[in-house]
Scaffold this motif. Structure first.
Motif, short mmCIF file in Angstrom:
data_model
loop_
_atom_site.label_atom_id
_atom_site.label_comp_id
_atom_site.label_asym_id
_atom_site.label_seq_id
_atom_site.Cartn_x
_atom_site.Cartn_y
_atom_site.Cartn_z
N ILE A 1 -5.30 9.69 2.63
CA ILE A 1 -4.16 8.95 2.10
C ILE A 1 -3.02 9.11 3.10
CG2 ILE A 1 -2.55 8.75 0.17
CD1 ILE A 1 -4.73 10.10 -1.58
N PRO A 2 -2.52 8.00 3.65
CA PRO A 2 -1.51 8.10 4.71
C PRO A 2 -0.19 8.72 4.23
CG PRO A 2 -2.46 5.90 4.63
CD PRO A 2 -2.90 6.61 3.39
N ALA A 3 0.61 9.15 5.21
CA ALA A 3 1.92 9.73 4.92
C ALA A 3 2.79 8.74 4.17
CB ALA A 3 2.60 10.14 6.24
N ASN A 4 3.63 9.26 3.31
CA ASN A 4 4.60 8.46 2.54
C ASN A 4 3.94 7.46 1.60
OD1 ASN A 4 6.89 9.67 3.87
ND2 ASN A 4 6.38 8.42 5.66
N SER A 5 2.70 7.72 1.22
CA SER A 5 2.03 6.90 0.22
C SER A 5 1.28 7.83 -0.73
CB SER A 5 1.08 5.89 0.87
OG SER A 5 0.03 6.55 1.54
N ARG A 6 0.75 7.26 -1.80
CA ARG A 6 -0.03 8.04 -2.77
C ARG A 6 -1.07 7.13 -3.39
NH1 ARG A 6 3.86 10.98 -5.56
NH2 ARG A 6 2.28 11.74 -7.02
N ALA A 7 -2.05 7.72 -4.06
CA ALA A 7 -3.15 6.93 -4.61
C ALA A 7 -3.55 7.42 -5.99
CB ALA A 7 -4.36 6.98 -3.67
N PHE B 1 -8.89 1.24 6.39
CA PHE B 1 -7.96 0.11 6.37
C PHE B 1 -6.62 0.60 6.88
CE2 PHE B 1 -4.82 -2.66 4.28
CZ PHE B 1 -5.26 -3.90 4.75
N ARG B 2 -6.09 -0.08 7.92
CA ARG B 2 -4.84 0.34 8.53
C ARG B 2 -3.66 -0.34 7.82
NH1 ARG B 2 -4.37 3.13 12.98
NH2 ARG B 2 -6.54 2.68 13.53
N THR B 3 -2.79 0.45 7.24
CA THR B 3 -1.61 -0.06 6.56
C THR B 3 -0.36 0.27 7.36
OG1 THR B 3 -0.98 1.92 5.28
CG2 THR B 3 -2.81 0.59 4.42
N MET B 4 0.79 -0.18 6.89
CA MET B 4 2.05 0.12 7.56
C MET B 4 2.40 1.61 7.50
SD MET B 4 4.62 -1.55 4.71
CE MET B 4 6.11 -1.11 5.60
N PHE B 5 1.72 2.36 6.62
CA PHE B 5 1.95 3.80 6.51
C PHE B 5 0.94 4.62 7.30
CE2 PHE B 5 3.56 1.84 2.60
CZ PHE B 5 4.88 2.25 2.65
N GLY B 6 -0.15 3.99 7.72
CA GLY B 6 -1.22 4.70 8.40
C GLY B 6 -2.57 4.24 7.89
N GLU B 7 -3.60 4.94 8.24
CA GLU B 7 -4.97 4.52 7.95
C GLU B 7 -5.49 5.14 6.65
OE1 GLU B 7 -8.81 3.76 10.72
OE2 GLU B 7 -8.18 5.85 10.59
N ILE B 8 -5.96 4.30 5.77
CA ILE B 8 -6.68 4.75 4.58
C ILE B 8 -8.15 4.87 4.94
CG2 ILE B 8 -7.32 4.20 2.20
CD1 ILE B 8 -4.82 2.43 2.07
N VAL B 9 -8.79 5.96 4.55
CA VAL B 9 -10.22 6.16 4.82
C VAL B 9 -10.93 6.53 3.52
CG1 VAL B 9 -11.96 7.52 6.05
CG2 VAL B 9 -9.83 6.89 7.20
N PHE C 1 0.81 -1.22 0.00
CA PHE C 1 0.00 0.00 0.00
C PHE C 1 0.84 1.28 0.00
CE2 PHE C 1 -3.23 -3.04 1.24
CZ PHE C 1 -4.37 -2.57 0.59
N ARG C 2 2.09 1.19 -0.47
CA ARG C 2 2.84 2.43 -0.67
C ARG C 2 2.14 3.27 -1.73
NH1 ARG C 2 7.94 3.96 0.46
NH2 ARG C 2 8.55 1.83 1.00
#
Length: 276
Positions: free
Chosen positions: A220-226, A196-204, A176-177
């Motif tokens: 979109i959690p920190a250090n990730s993109r969508a 959904f809680r990922t290793m980067f934080g929570e997606i809502v 989920f990066r």
């Protein structure tokens, strides 16, 4: 094909080629044995069509007709499912991905037997192993095979996360990066929310539909993109926050695809508004 993709990702090109060839042989054998000239399958069940669609066993030009035959089968049963352990996981996802999202919602909200809500309406607080674990007509099924806390029919939860809320894996980016946000909205639900809680934080993902107005808040959690697919009427501008989406910080508009405005978004919280 998944084995071929995995082998290619590991740099094992020869094994990837072997798996692709194996898939081609399986596909050809399936079509020779089970596919009729009119596009129907020799076995006319919901599960047969679902497996053929989900595992890409049909020629591309036949897929639309196979999906039509699947819907015909559902209609003939009074808009009820007839799938069990093997087919149920693929039922609502394949309906959704093949253009029948409203049929998927209709099955989700069906209340009489067999359906997901039939046991709920009769007091169930867990998901049963069998549709007929208990019925008004016959009572309890055979106790030797009648768990009232089982996973299989609950696979509809995957569809709720991936296609209703729209939180989806990027198949080429692990962990989920990078991921996809794409809800398939239907007329049967007015709102949905999932996280959904990922290793980067929570997606809502939290959307609401009122008439033709669609409001969708995402995180979109920190250090990730969508890659974000905003359901929208192409004739009506899409906004983010208080302004046009084209001027939104952190959002880059890419184009349109399948009734959606497609954007790339970095970490942050956004609220999209559109007409659908």
């Amino acid at each position: 094909m998944k084995m071929a993709i995995m082998a290619l990702a590991l740099g094992r090109e020869e094994e990837a080629r072997r798996f692709r060839e194996m898939f081609g042989r399986v596909q050809a054998a399936f079509q020779k044995e089970w596919l009729r000239e009119d596009g129907r399958l020799a076995v006319e069940t919901q599960t047969a069509y679902l497996l053929a669609l989900a595992f890409h066993l049909l020629p591309r030009e036949v897929r639309a007709r196979a999906a039509e035959h699947l819907v015909e089968n559902i209609r003939s049963l009074g808009w009820h499912l007839s799938t069990g352990f093997i087919g149920i996981r693929h039922l609502n996802p394949q309906l959704t991905l093949n253009g029948y999202v409203d049929i998927a919602y209709r099955l989700l909200l069906q209340e009489d037997y067999p359906s997901w809500l039939y046991p709920v309406k009769h007091g169930a607080t867990t998901i049963w192993e069998r549709w007929n674990g208990w019925t008004e007509q016959d009572g309890f099924f055979d106790p030797q095979m009648n768990s009232f806390n089982h996973y299989s029919l609950g696979s509809v939860g995957e569809w709720l996360f991936r296609h209703v809320a729209g939180i989806e894996l990027d198949p080429f980016e692990p962990g989920f990066r990078r991921f996809i946000l794409r809800p398939f909205i239907g007329t049967a639900l007015s709102h949905a929310r999932a996280s959904f809680r990922t290793m980067f934080g929570e997606i809502v993902s939290d959307w609401e539909r009122e008439g033709d107005r669609f409001t969708w808040s995402v995180r979109i959690p920190a250090n990730s993109r969508a890659r974000v697919y905003v359901p929208s009427d192409p004739r009506v501008p899409v906004s983010e926050g208080d302004g046009p989406i084209e001027k939104a910080s952190g959002v880059r508009v890419i184009g349109r695809e399948g009734g959606c405005l497609v954007c790339d978004a970095v970490a942050g919280s956004y609220t999209f508004r559109s007409a659908v």
